[in-house]
Design a protein around this motif. Sequence first.
Motif, PDB file in Angstrom:
ATOM      1  N   TYR A   1      17.936  31.931  47.994  1.00  0.00           N
ATOM      2  CA  TYR A   1      19.294  32.587  48.573  1.00  0.00           C
ATOM      3  C   TYR A   1      19.698  31.958  49.801  1.00  0.00           C
ATOM      4  N   ILE A   2      21.117  32.165  50.059  1.00  0.00           N
ATOM      5  CA  ILE A   2      21.642  31.639  51.224  1.00  0.00           C
ATOM      6  C   ILE A   2      21.850  32.932  52.221  1.00  0.00           C
ATOM      7  N   PRO A   3      21.161  33.050  53.602  1.00  0.00           N
ATOM      8  CA  PRO A   3      21.351  34.052  54.300  1.00  0.00           C
ATOM      9  C   PRO A   3      22.798  34.094  54.729  1.00  0.00           C
ATOM     10  N   MET A   4      23.503  35.397  54.823  1.00  0.00           N
ATOM     11  CA  MET A   4      24.848  35.346  55.338  1.00  0.00           C
ATOM     12  C   MET A   4      25.009  34.952  56.638  1.00  0.00           C
ATOM     13  N   ASP A   5      23.991  35.187  57.336  1.00  0.00           N
ATOM     14  CA  ASP A   5      24.339  34.789  58.893  1.00  0.00           C
ATOM     15  C   ASP A   5      24.025  33.683  59.071  1.00  0.00           C
ATOM     16  N   SER A   6      23.600  32.569  58.175  1.00  0.00           N
ATOM     17  CA  SER A   6      23.401  31.156  58.266  1.00  0.00           C
ATOM     18  C   SER A   6      24.885  30.318  58.065  1.00  0.00           C
ATOM     19  N   LEU A   7      25.732  31.128  57.562  1.00  0.00           N
ATOM     20  CA  LEU A   7      27.000  30.178  57.398  1.00  0.00           C
ATOM     21  C   LEU A   7      27.706  30.048  58.908  1.00  0.00           C
ATOM     22  N   LYS A   8      27.648  28.791  59.168  1.00  0.00           N
ATOM     23  CA  LYS A   8      27.835  28.330  60.619  1.00  0.00           C
ATOM     24  C   LYS A   8      29.418  28.806  60.838  1.00  0.00           C
TER      25      LYS A   8
ATOM     26  N   LYS B   1      33.180  36.046  59.538  1.00  0.00           N
ATOM     27  CA  LYS B   1      32.162  35.951  59.198  1.00  0.00           C
ATOM     28  C   LYS B   1      31.519  37.405  58.945  1.00  0.00           C
ATOM     29  N   ILE B   2      31.151  37.605  57.697  1.00  0.00           N
ATOM     30  CA  ILE B   2      31.064  38.833  57.085  1.00  0.00           C
ATOM     31  C   ILE B   2      29.521  39.476  57.640  1.00  0.00           C
ATOM     32  N   LEU B   3      29.737  40.709  58.262  1.00  0.00           N
ATOM     33  CA  LEU B   3      28.450  41.234  58.944  1.00  0.00           C
ATOM     34  C   LEU B   3      28.074  42.330  58.128  1.00  0.00           C
TER      35      LEU B   3
ATOM     36  N   ILE C   1      28.856  45.818  55.061  1.00  0.00           N
ATOM     37  CA  ILE C   1      29.513  46.605  54.273  1.00  0.00           C
ATOM     38  C   ILE C   1      29.004  48.149  54.259  1.00  0.00           C
ATOM     39  N   ASP C   2      30.007  48.813  54.513  1.00  0.00           N
ATOM     40  CA  ASP C   2      29.695  50.370  54.630  1.00  0.00           C
ATOM     41  C   ASP C   2      28.541  50.550  55.727  1.00  0.00           C
ATOM     42  N   GLY C   3      28.617  49.772  56.574  1.00  0.00           N
ATOM     43  CA  GLY C   3      27.627  49.770  57.769  1.00  0.00           C
ATOM     44  C   GLY C   3      26.146  49.171  57.356  1.00  0.00           C
ATOM     45  N   ASP C   4      26.184  48.543  56.172  1.00  0.00           N
ATOM     46  CA  ASP C   4      24.708  48.175  55.818  1.00  0.00           C
ATOM     47  C   ASP C   4      24.973  46.177  56.120  1.00  0.00           C
ATOM     48  N   LYS C   5      24.108  45.975  56.910  1.00  0.00           N
ATOM     49  CA  LYS C   5      24.181  44.342  57.061  1.00  0.00           C
ATOM     50  C   LYS C   5      24.148  43.490  55.712  1.00  0.00           C
ATOM     51  N   VAL C   6      25.075  42.813  55.527  1.00  0.00           N
ATOM     52  CA  VAL C   6      24.863  41.982  54.176  1.00  0.00           C
ATOM     53  C   VAL C   6      23.895  40.714  54.523  1.00  0.00           C
ATOM     54  N   GLU C   7      23.010  40.943  53.594  1.00  0.00           N
ATOM     55  CA  GLU C   7      21.736  40.030  53.823  1.00  0.00           C
ATOM     56  C   GLU C   7      21.930  38.530  53.382  1.00  0.00           C
ATOM     57  N   THR C   8      22.663  38.582  52.150  1.00  0.00           N
ATOM     58  CA  THR C   8      22.561  37.224  51.547  1.00  0.00           C
ATOM     59  C   THR C   8      24.069  37.236  51.143  1.00  0.00           C
ATOM     60  N   PHE C   9      24.255  35.456  50.894  1.00  0.00           N
ATOM     61  CA  PHE C   9      25.861  35.329  50.330  1.00  0.00           C
ATOM     62  C   PHE C   9      25.856  35.906  48.986  1.00  0.00           C
ATOM     63  N   ASN C  10      25.094  35.636  48.246  1.00  0.00           N
ATOM     64  CA  ASN C  10      25.276  36.000  46.704  1.00  0.00           C
ATOM     65  C   ASN C  10      25.383  37.573  46.448  1.00  0.00           C
ATOM     66  N   SER C  11      24.824  38.498  47.549  1.00  0.00           N
ATOM     67  CA  SER C  11      25.226  39.864  47.327  1.00  0.00           C
ATOM     68  C   SER C  11      26.373  40.451  48.023  1.00  0.00           C
ATOM     69  N   VAL C  12      26.956  39.414  48.460  1.00  0.00           N
ATOM     70  CA  VAL C  12      28.555  40.137  48.889  1.00  0.00           C
ATOM     71  C   VAL C  12      29.401  40.508  47.882  1.00  0.00           C
ATOM     72  N   PHE C  13      29.502  39.913  46.870  1.00  0.00           N
ATOM     73  CA  PHE C  13      30.281  40.139  45.710  1.00  0.00           C
ATOM     74  C   PHE C  13      30.144  41.443  45.192  1.00  0.00           C
ATOM     75  N   ILE C  14      28.942  41.957  44.877  1.00  0.00           N
ATOM     76  CA  ILE C  14      28.636  43.409  44.589  1.00  0.00           C
ATOM     77  C   ILE C  14      28.823  44.352  45.316  1.00  0.00           C
ATOM     78  N   ASP C  15      28.340  44.011  46.664  1.00  0.00           N
ATOM     79  CA  ASP C  15      28.647  45.026  47.818  1.00  0.00           C
ATOM     80  C   ASP C  15      30.041  45.074  48.142  1.00  0.00           C
ATOM     81  N   LEU C  16      30.745  44.385  48.053  1.00  0.00           N
ATOM     82  CA  LEU C  16      32.361  44.421  47.961  1.00  0.00           C
ATOM     83  C   LEU C  16      32.895  45.321  47.143  1.00  0.00           C
ATOM     84  N   ILE C  17      32.362  45.245  45.557  1.00  0.00           N
ATOM     85  CA  ILE C  17      32.800  46.026  44.838  1.00  0.00           C
ATOM     86  C   ILE C  17      32.509  47.650  44.765  1.00  0.00           C
ATOM     87  N   ASN C  18      31.187  47.540  45.510  1.00  0.00           N
ATOM     88  CA  ASN C  18      30.740  48.966  45.526  1.00  0.00           C
ATOM     89  C   ASN C  18      31.165  49.718  46.821  1.00  0.00           C
ATOM     90  N   GLY C  19      31.527  48.954  47.694  1.00  0.00           N
ATOM     91  CA  GLY C  19      31.769  49.339  49.323  1.00  0.00           C
ATOM     92  C   GLY C  19      33.123  49.916  49.442  1.00  0.00           C
TER      93      GLY C  19
END
Length: 450
Positions: free
Chosen positions: A133-140, A161-163, A165-183
């Motif tokens: 996975y790509i850690p979201m906070d690694s995207l310079k 920089k996406i920090l 969603i719904d107050g929960d830290k976005v850990e990985t880049f790949n998870s952001v898509f489903i988090d956005l849909i649910n958030g």
Amino acid sequence: MSPIAVKVIQFFLSLSLLIILHELGHFIPAKLFKTRVEKFYLFFDVKFSLFKKKIGETVYGIGWLPLGGYVKIAGMIDESMDTEAMKEEPKPWEFRSKPAWQRLIIMLGGVTVNFVLAVIIYIGMAYSYGDQYIPMDSLKDGVWVMDDRIGEKAGIQTGDKILAIDGDKVETFNSVFIDLINGNSITIERDGQVIEKEIPVDFIATLLEDEDKVRFLNYRVPFVIGEVSDESANKNVGLMPEDEVVSIGGEGIEYFDQAKPVLEKYKGEGVKLGIRRDNQTLEYPVQISDTATLGVRPAFLPFEDLQSRGILKLETKKYTFLESIPAGIDKGVDILTSYVKQLKKIFNPSTGAYKGVGGFAAIGNMFPDTWNWAAFWSTTALISIILAFMNILPIPALDGGHVMFLLYEMVSGRKPSDKFLEYAQMVGFFLLIALLLFANGNDIYKAVFK
């Protein structure tokens, strides 16, 4: 083999496995409690069977209609709607003669097997493949919004920089898509400022307008030339594959996404193009087309190069067998939780999520068009969780409907009448047919009009 054939084979292999194991979840406890099972079928045998063989008291077979499968348990009102036997006195081996707690275990067996199967698959995948996975906070320098219209709807811009969603830290880049849909809300950092924005309630509907753009975010990448088109006005100026564009008309660019606004400024004009080649910076005179393009196809650097430049990190986590067990359980619970959130949005008409409900074609398209065991098992696990949750919904004709009536009986001490159960089964059956028609109708609409 054609890509469609590969998808179809994977679909039927996965579906058959899930149906057989689901029905075994009913069959095994029924036999343990000495309840007679008259039929065990993969697919439905309306009018005739492709195959059947009686072993002991049970007929095992394969039907021709691939809409599911079933076990016919004696003394139970089910999808077969065989009510004649219910008019006779209960026999000791019949479902209706068994204690309520035994009947409850029999009915919960199918969904339990589906969820346990998904967890076992996730455990096996964690042990065999690990997690990459790509850690979201690694995207310079944040994310790249590849579709400005969708980005604007979500309140995200290139470079953000996406920090959370719904107050929960976005850990990985790949998870952001489903988090956005649910958030419901998103927290971003833009130009050093932390901003929280509401995700519009109809954001899902916007994504569904063009499903090819669902993954509208990417990590930012340098502008590397992959090929110069034969039709390009810049075919013979000296540009070469693997050249990295670093400036246009004297304006420096670091990422591919920065090129478009600069090209727009100079469209139809000739400018100097700065490129980096073999650690040298060179300049070439180029012509910008009237549509603000250079006439080149970009290439994307491998992760190793992006990591070496500090643009992102690619992390791989390996698990021992013992470590893979909690990892698999966590993955199963996370997927189930995510699916429940999606289902809530589907039942809220204002989200427009119901437009994304799909039938057999949508499920088939979840599989890749080339054979890949990791993708096959991952998709099978996901479908298994979906089947488990859908089957436990309190709708008559589904396992959850039977469970609902059994719980009522256990709490109240009163058993619903056979006639009531018969009518409830019919109502549930028609609800399921309506849902089936709607879901597959959505598939047909998308195939014809989109």
